[in-house]
Write a protein that holds these residues in place. Sequence first.
Motif, PDB file in Angstrom:
ATOM      1  N   TRP A  23     -14.535  30.871 -42.660  1.00 38.79           N
ATOM      2  CA  TRP A  23     -14.664  29.902 -41.577  1.00 38.79           C
ATOM      3  C   TRP A  23     -13.520  30.035 -40.578  1.00 38.79           C
ATOM      4  CZ3 TRP A  23     -19.164  27.855 -40.754  1.00 38.79           C
ATOM      5  CH2 TRP A  23     -20.047  27.661 -41.823  1.00 38.79           C
ATOM      6  N   LEU A  26     -14.496  32.755 -38.376  1.00 36.19           N
ATOM      7  CA  LEU A  26     -15.436  32.298 -37.352  1.00 36.19           C
ATOM      8  C   LEU A  26     -14.684  31.688 -36.170  1.00 36.19           C
ATOM      9  CD1 LEU A  26     -18.328  31.722 -36.377  1.00 36.19           C
ATOM     10  CD2 LEU A  26     -18.209  29.549 -37.627  1.00 36.19           C
ATOM     11  N   LEU A  29     -13.571  34.451 -34.046  1.00 38.89           N
ATOM     12  CA  LEU A  29     -14.684  35.035 -33.300  1.00 38.89           C
ATOM     13  C   LEU A  29     -15.151  34.130 -32.164  1.00 38.89           C
ATOM     14  CD1 LEU A  29     -16.816  36.524 -36.214  1.00 38.89           C
ATOM     15  CD2 LEU A  29     -15.383  37.761 -34.593  1.00 38.89           C
ATOM     16  N   ALA A  30     -14.909  32.830 -32.302  1.00 38.92           N
ATOM     17  CA  ALA A  30     -15.303  31.906 -31.235  1.00 38.92           C
ATOM     18  C   ALA A  30     -14.445  32.087 -29.991  1.00 38.92           C
ATOM     19  CB  ALA A  30     -15.203  30.460 -31.727  1.00 38.92           C
ATOM     20  N   THR A  33     -15.836  34.607 -27.350  1.00 42.18           N
ATOM     21  CA  THR A  33     -17.088  34.072 -26.816  1.00 42.18           C
ATOM     22  C   THR A  33     -16.803  32.945 -25.828  1.00 42.18           C
ATOM     23  OG1 THR A  33     -18.076  34.573 -28.960  1.00 42.18           O
ATOM     24  CG2 THR A  33     -19.353  33.197 -27.469  1.00 42.18           C
ATOM     25  N   THR A 133     -18.818  40.186 -31.950  1.00 38.50           N
ATOM     26  CA  THR A 133     -18.585  38.892 -32.597  1.00 38.50           C
ATOM     27  C   THR A 133     -19.794  38.461 -33.412  1.00 38.50           C
ATOM     28  OG1 THR A 133     -19.334  37.743 -30.593  1.00 38.50           O
ATOM     29  CG2 THR A 133     -16.979  38.123 -30.816  1.00 38.50           C
ATOM     30  N   LEU A 134     -20.994  38.638 -32.868  1.00 38.10           N
ATOM     31  CA  LEU A 134     -22.203  38.204 -33.562  1.00 38.10           C
ATOM     32  C   LEU A 134     -22.469  39.062 -34.793  1.00 38.10           C
ATOM     33  CD1 LEU A 134     -24.624  36.379 -33.750  1.00 38.10           C
ATOM     34  CD2 LEU A 134     -25.774  37.757 -32.015  1.00 38.10           C
ATOM     35  N   ILE A 137     -20.241  38.126 -37.683  1.00 41.72           N
ATOM     36  CA  ILE A 137     -20.665  36.907 -38.379  1.00 41.72           C
ATOM     37  C   ILE A 137     -21.595  37.259 -39.536  1.00 41.72           C
ATOM     38  CG2 ILE A 137     -22.091  34.815 -38.141  1.00 41.72           C
ATOM     39  CD1 ILE A 137     -20.867  34.429 -35.390  1.00 41.72           C
ATOM     40  N   ALA A 150     -23.217  29.141 -38.896  1.00 41.33           N
ATOM     41  CA  ALA A 150     -22.147  29.844 -38.181  1.00 41.33           C
ATOM     42  C   ALA A 150     -22.644  30.373 -36.844  1.00 41.33           C
ATOM     43  CB  ALA A 150     -21.617  30.991 -39.047  1.00 41.33           C
ATOM     44  N   ILE A 151     -23.849  30.916 -36.821  1.00 43.96           N
ATOM     45  CA  ILE A 151     -24.411  31.410 -35.553  1.00 43.96           C
ATOM     46  C   ILE A 151     -24.664  30.239 -34.608  1.00 43.96           C
ATOM     47  CG2 ILE A 151     -26.488  32.444 -34.534  1.00 43.96           C
ATOM     48  CD1 ILE A 151     -26.529  34.400 -36.840  1.00 43.96           C
ATOM     49  N   TRP A 154     -21.366  29.518 -33.100  1.00 42.33           N
ATOM     50  CA  TRP A 154     -21.045  30.616 -32.177  1.00 42.33           C
ATOM     51  C   TRP A 154     -21.851  30.504 -30.883  1.00 42.33           C
ATOM     52  CZ3 TRP A 154     -24.421  34.239 -30.244  1.00 42.33           C
ATOM     53  CH2 TRP A 154     -23.866  35.345 -29.590  1.00 42.33           C
ATOM     54  N   MET A 157     -20.415  28.326 -28.044  1.00 41.60           N
ATOM     55  CA  MET A 157     -19.100  28.596 -27.467  1.00 41.60           C
ATOM     56  C   MET A 157     -19.200  29.096 -26.023  1.00 41.60           C
ATOM     57  SD  MET A 157     -16.804  27.660 -29.573  1.00 41.60           S
ATOM     58  CE  MET A 157     -17.928  26.342 -30.050  1.00 41.60           C
TER      59      MET A 157
END
Length: 504
Positions: A23, A26, A29-30, A33, A133-134, A137, A150-151, A154, A157
């Motif tokens: 997490w 994640l 990764l946000a 984005t 990033t996607l 995930i 999670a998606i 994402w 964002m």
Amino acid sequence: MTSYCEYPTPSSPLASRAGPRQWAGLAVLALPTLLLGLDVTLLYLAFPALAADLKPDSAQALWIMDIYGFFISGFLITMGTLGDRIGRRKLLMLGAGGFALASLLAAFASTAMQLIVARALLGFTGAALMPSTLALISNLFRDPSQRALAIGIWATMFALGMAAGPLVGGMLLDHFWWGSAFLVALPVVAVLWLCAPWLLPEYRDETSGRLDLPSVALSLLALLPLIYGVKHFARHGLDWQAVAALLIGVLGLLLFVKRQQRLADPLLDLSLFRGRSFTAALLILLVGLMGVGGAMLLVTQYLQLVSGLSPRVAGAWMGPPALAMLVAAISAPLLARRFPVGQVVAGALLFSVLGYLMLARVDAEARTIQVVSGFALIYLGLGAIAALGTDLVVAAAPPGKAGSAASLSETVQELGVALGVALLGSLSSGLYRASVTEQLSGTVPTAVRESLWEVVSMADRLPAGVLDQAREIFTQGLNLTALITAVGIGLLAMVPMIALPGRR
């Protein structure tokens, strides 16, 4: 090919539940984005200041605004497949570093051409960020219910970044020069570079071959002319340039598809389209984003030209719709654990239909809250279809093709927004011009009949009542366009019920 329903269930021993480390990954990764969303709208407020400094001509001004999204859309498929081959985390970090350098170039550009080149580099490097990033995930979250959530997070964002762009840009421009708007990328990239090696796994497809450069060239030959043609059509109508660009794009697409069918390791695996869930999800994303793109254009124009709000205040009013999208994107995957995903997607689309119907009933005297509430319902539907549709696309692909599938999902959404702006924006503009010509013929200059922007800019030199009448005509065009879109999205709501029955 792995289908959506063939993924291990949460109770399966094959499923690996994500923990705090995943997490936290994640959250990392946000960041890129969110940054990409910010970069779209930061320029809206900075443009008058940079135009006064760099003095671009009309063609240069258009390219400064458009070339960023143009290059992102064109290079998404190539970058998604490249990440599968060289490593998704590696491509993410390389893309982030390139984005930071391009941001520096943009911030300190001394001519309009330098800024155009910098914006092109921002689009090129930005295309490396989104599919990476996607796809990562899908590596972090093996459990399907956690991956869907999670998606969903994402997916919001980018919209949150777009909503925050005018606010962040306004605060920076109150204290610094226009180039400061581009420097927002630097601390974000610094955090990403520090945290990514610790929190993000590396993944690349060991069985993939070399990147097929002719396929890359053909994908660009297809996408860049198509996107240019759509954007040109939105501004100038269906003239010879738009037709030529669209025909070149279609030819490039046909050649691209033909080559992919012959390759053992294609740039884009066309066999993915044999899955009903995959194809239905792409169709829902394409048509759904067409409606959102058109609505976003018309609502932002309404708030500024009819309600008379400043760009900064209009941008602040985009906060509640972004919040609605966040709620929907998180709630939809949770609902899909209890109800068939087709029912959840169809229900979300019906919320969007309700929002379009609200816009179809506003008038030139409507309160801002009424317009924003309708747009918030549209964004509520967007959050659900962006989360579940994207998850369906990624889940339908084998692990080694997740980057390619992610890039295709992003390309379809970019194309959907561009088509929505072109088609629905042109419809509204055509209705405006026809009504103004009929009702105000002979009382206003010819230039004023082209758009409400012209009327507002010349309001002090026009006869009394012309501005109010032009605003009413624009609103009537918004009403009819929203009503037509409501019918189209209502028909689209039938697709998930047919193509995704019984799936969770």
